[in-house]
Scaffold this motif. Structure first.
Motif, PDB file in Angstrom:
ATOM      1  N   PRO A  11       0.859  -1.150   0.029  1.00 23.01           N
ATOM      2  CA  PRO A  11      -0.063   0.030   0.046  1.00 23.01           C
ATOM      3  C   PRO A  11       0.612   1.194  -0.039  1.00 23.01           C
ATOM      4  O   PRO A  11       2.258   1.259   0.620  1.00 23.01           O
ATOM      5  N   ASP A  12       0.222   2.237  -0.672  1.00 26.53           N
ATOM      6  CA  ASP A  12       1.124   3.592  -0.787  1.00 26.53           C
ATOM      7  C   ASP A  12       0.189   4.687  -0.276  1.00 26.53           C
ATOM      8  O   ASP A  12      -1.139   4.629  -0.447  1.00 26.53           O
ATOM      9  N   LYS A  13       0.487   5.652   0.294  1.00 22.15           N
ATOM     10  CA  LYS A  13      -0.119   6.824   0.690  1.00 22.15           C
ATOM     11  C   LYS A  13      -0.929   7.583  -0.566  1.00 22.15           C
ATOM     12  O   LYS A  13      -2.116   8.127  -0.230  1.00 22.15           O
ATOM     13  N   ASP A  14      -0.343   7.322  -1.809  1.00 17.35           N
ATOM     14  CA  ASP A  14      -0.816   7.906  -3.060  1.00 17.35           C
ATOM     15  C   ASP A  14      -2.070   7.355  -3.261  1.00 17.35           C
ATOM     16  O   ASP A  14      -2.870   7.388  -4.169  1.00 17.35           O
ATOM     17  N   ASP A  15      -2.316   5.819  -2.814  1.00 17.48           N
ATOM     18  CA  ASP A  15      -3.393   5.020  -3.370  1.00 17.48           C
ATOM     19  C   ASP A  15      -4.884   5.951  -2.752  1.00 17.48           C
ATOM     20  O   ASP A  15      -5.827   5.537  -3.368  1.00 17.48           O
ATOM     21  N   GLY A  16      -4.846   6.736  -1.837  1.00 12.44           N
ATOM     22  CA  GLY A  16      -5.982   7.400  -1.203  1.00 12.44           C
ATOM     23  C   GLY A  16      -7.017   6.441  -0.831  1.00 12.44           C
ATOM     24  O   GLY A  16      -6.518   5.254   0.298  1.00 12.44           O
ATOM     25  N   PHE A  17      -8.187   6.363  -0.822  1.00 14.47           N
ATOM     26  CA  PHE A  17      -9.143   5.351  -0.081  1.00 14.47           C
ATOM     27  C   PHE A  17      -9.100   4.192  -1.051  1.00 14.47           C
ATOM     28  O   PHE A  17      -9.398   3.903  -2.270  1.00 14.47           O
ATOM     29  N   ARG A  18      -8.783   2.980  -0.309  1.00 11.15           N
ATOM     30  CA  ARG A  18      -8.669   1.661  -0.923  1.00 11.15           C
ATOM     31  C   ARG A  18      -9.874   0.932  -0.678  1.00 11.15           C
ATOM     32  O   ARG A  18     -10.186   0.812   0.526  1.00 11.15           O
ATOM     33  N   ILE A  19     -10.440   0.425  -1.886  1.00 13.64           N
ATOM     34  CA  ILE A  19     -11.623  -0.473  -2.049  1.00 13.64           C
ATOM     35  C   ILE A  19     -11.324  -1.694  -2.301  1.00 13.64           C
ATOM     36  O   ILE A  19     -10.826  -1.718  -3.515  1.00 13.64           O
ATOM     37  N   GLU A  32      -4.630  -6.159   8.454  1.00 16.12           N
ATOM     38  CA  GLU A  32      -3.591  -4.957   8.788  1.00 16.12           C
ATOM     39  C   GLU A  32      -2.825  -4.705   7.791  1.00 16.12           C
ATOM     40  O   GLU A  32      -2.649  -3.436   7.422  1.00 16.12           O
ATOM     41  N   ARG A  33      -2.334  -5.804   7.105  1.00 19.49           N
ATOM     42  CA  ARG A  33      -1.283  -5.589   6.003  1.00 19.49           C
ATOM     43  C   ARG A  33      -2.041  -4.851   4.735  1.00 19.49           C
ATOM     44  O   ARG A  33      -1.522  -4.385   3.753  1.00 19.49           O
ATOM     45  N   ALA A  34      -3.314  -5.248   4.458  1.00 21.54           N
ATOM     46  CA  ALA A  34      -3.933  -4.917   3.285  1.00 21.54           C
ATOM     47  C   ALA A  34      -4.177  -3.538   3.172  1.00 21.54           C
ATOM     48  O   ALA A  34      -4.505  -2.914   2.069  1.00 21.54           O
ATOM     49  N   HIS A  35      -4.440  -2.849   4.433  1.00 20.48           N
ATOM     50  CA  HIS A  35      -4.903  -1.449   4.487  1.00 20.48           C
ATOM     51  C   HIS A  35      -6.139  -1.042   3.617  1.00 20.48           C
ATOM     52  O   HIS A  35      -5.987  -0.237   2.971  1.00 20.48           O
ATOM     53  N   ILE A  36      -7.241  -1.981   4.095  1.00 21.54           N
ATOM     54  CA  ILE A  36      -8.368  -1.632   3.230  1.00 21.54           C
ATOM     55  C   ILE A  36      -9.295  -0.721   3.635  1.00 21.54           C
ATOM     56  O   ILE A  36      -9.634  -0.853   5.076  1.00 21.54           O
ATOM     57  N   ASP A  37     -10.128   0.170   3.233  1.00 20.55           N
ATOM     58  CA  ASP A  37     -10.649   1.241   3.713  1.00 20.55           C
ATOM     59  C   ASP A  37     -12.328   0.708   3.757  1.00 20.55           C
ATOM     60  O   ASP A  37     -12.968   1.160   4.578  1.00 20.55           O
ATOM     61  N   LEU A  38     -12.289   0.169   2.642  1.00 17.80           N
ATOM     62  CA  LEU A  38     -13.831  -0.294   2.407  1.00 17.80           C
ATOM     63  C   LEU A  38     -13.777  -1.731   1.665  1.00 17.80           C
ATOM     64  O   LEU A  38     -13.048  -1.829   0.644  1.00 17.80           O
ATOM     65  N   TRP A  39     -14.459  -2.645   2.113  1.00 23.30           N
ATOM     66  CA  TRP A  39     -14.733  -3.907   1.298  1.00 23.30           C
ATOM     67  C   TRP A  39     -16.142  -3.736   0.635  1.00 23.30           C
ATOM     68  O   TRP A  39     -16.899  -4.321   1.481  1.00 23.30           O
ATOM     69  N   THR A  82     -20.319   8.201  -4.759  1.00 26.13           N
ATOM     70  CA  THR A  82     -20.418   9.180  -3.686  1.00 26.13           C
ATOM     71  C   THR A  82     -19.002   9.459  -3.078  1.00 26.13           C
ATOM     72  O   THR A  82     -18.509  10.605  -2.807  1.00 26.13           O
ATOM     73  N   LEU A  83     -18.227   8.216  -3.067  1.00 22.66           N
ATOM     74  CA  LEU A  83     -16.851   8.186  -2.509  1.00 22.66           C
ATOM     75  C   LEU A  83     -15.866   8.933  -3.386  1.00 22.66           C
ATOM     76  O   LEU A  83     -14.953   9.664  -2.893  1.00 22.66           O
ATOM     77  N   MET A  84     -16.325   8.812  -4.732  1.00 22.39           N
ATOM     78  CA  MET A  84     -15.305   9.586  -5.532  1.00 22.39           C
ATOM     79  C   MET A  84     -15.430  11.259  -5.450  1.00 22.39           C
ATOM     80  O   MET A  84     -14.662  12.020  -5.661  1.00 22.39           O
ATOM     81  N   LYS A  85     -16.455  11.686  -5.012  1.00 19.75           N
ATOM     82  CA  LYS A  85     -16.745  13.083  -4.745  1.00 19.75           C
ATOM     83  C   LYS A  85     -16.190  13.344  -3.345  1.00 19.75           C
ATOM     84  O   LYS A  85     -15.664  14.474  -3.427  1.00 19.75           O
ATOM     85  N   GLU A  86     -15.874  12.601  -2.739  1.00 20.89           N
ATOM     86  CA  GLU A  86     -15.296  12.881  -1.135  1.00 20.89           C
ATOM     87  C   GLU A  86     -13.640  12.608  -1.060  1.00 20.89           C
ATOM     88  O   GLU A  86     -13.180  13.209  -0.305  1.00 20.89           O
ATOM     89  N   ASN A  87     -13.261  11.789  -2.110  1.00 23.76           N
ATOM     90  CA  ASN A  87     -11.881  11.602  -2.087  1.00 23.76           C
ATOM     91  C   ASN A  87     -11.138  11.844  -3.301  1.00 23.76           C
ATOM     92  O   ASN A  87     -11.744  11.222  -4.375  1.00 23.76           O
ATOM     93  N   ASN A  88     -10.008  12.437  -3.385  1.00 23.64           N
ATOM     94  CA  ASN A  88      -9.319  12.762  -4.512  1.00 23.64           C
ATOM     95  C   ASN A  88      -8.845  11.546  -5.160  1.00 23.64           C
ATOM     96  O   ASN A  88      -8.866  11.162  -6.677  1.00 23.64           O
ATOM     97  N   ASN A  89      -8.256  10.455  -4.581  1.00 28.83           N
ATOM     98  CA  ASN A  89      -7.803   9.362  -5.106  1.00 28.83           C
ATOM     99  C   ASN A  89      -8.455   7.961  -4.368  1.00 28.83           C
ATOM    100  O   ASN A  89      -8.554   8.018  -3.331  1.00 28.83           O
ATOM    101  N   ILE A  90      -8.949   7.110  -5.268  1.00 26.03           N
ATOM    102  CA  ILE A  90      -9.704   5.960  -4.979  1.00 26.03           C
ATOM    103  C   ILE A  90      -8.819   4.627  -5.561  1.00 26.03           C
ATOM    104  O   ILE A  90      -8.502   5.147  -6.975  1.00 26.03           O
ATOM    105  N   THR A  91      -8.658   3.783  -4.944  1.00 22.04           N
ATOM    106  CA  THR A  91      -7.705   2.807  -5.783  1.00 22.04           C
ATOM    107  C   THR A  91      -8.828   1.348  -5.353  1.00 22.04           C
ATOM    108  O   THR A  91      -9.235   0.965  -4.093  1.00 22.04           O
ATOM    109  N   PHE A  92      -8.954   0.658  -6.564  1.00 22.10           N
ATOM    110  CA  PHE A  92      -9.969  -0.506  -6.454  1.00 22.10           C
ATOM    111  C   PHE A  92      -8.785  -1.606  -6.383  1.00 22.10           C
ATOM    112  O   PHE A  92      -7.973  -1.611  -6.942  1.00 22.10           O
TER     113      PHE A  92
END
Length: 115
Positions: A11-19, A32-39, A82-92
């Motif tokens: 994971p990288d800080k540039d990933d933004g919100f990780r789904i 913990e290793r995955a750093h997933i914000d939403l599944w 909705t998440l795209m409006k709230e977050n500059n970067n989203i990573t699938f």
């Protein structure tokens, strides 16, 4: 902006919100290793579609067509918008070995196509 990344990559800080866009949790990866914000399991392809596709490149276009049909009316799509409006970067985040033809790539294309 939506990007796609294998869950096995660091994971990288540039990933933004990780789904995580998989129906099943990837093997060998701790939460913990995955750093997933939403599944978002519900935006993953159905087990039947996933098994039919079997990551066979020649089935790619038909897979995307069928996947699009499965996602019609899916509440997870609205959640992503909705998440795209709230977050500059989203990573699938996905688990497939095929980096060109997988559900995360298809989902990204579908999202941008119906935006």
């Amino acid at each position: 902006m939506i990007t796609v990344k294998r869950i096995y990559e660091k994971p990288d800080k540039d990933d933004g919100f990780r789904i995580l866009v998989e129906r099943l949790w990837p093997r060998g990866i701790s939460r913990e290793r995955a750093h997933i914000d939403l599944w978002l399991k519900d935006v993953a392809p159905s087990p039947e579609l996933r098994k039919w596709f079997n990551h066979e490149d020649e089935k790619w276009e038909e897979f995307v067509r069928r996947y699009y049909l499965e996602l019609t009316g899916n509440a997870g799509i609205e959640r992503i918008k909705t998440l795209m409006k709230e977050n500059n970067n989203i990573t699938f985040v996905y688990s497939s070995r095929n980096v060109e033809h997988n559900n995360a790539v298809a989902l990204k294309d579908i999202i941008y196509g119906i935006k």
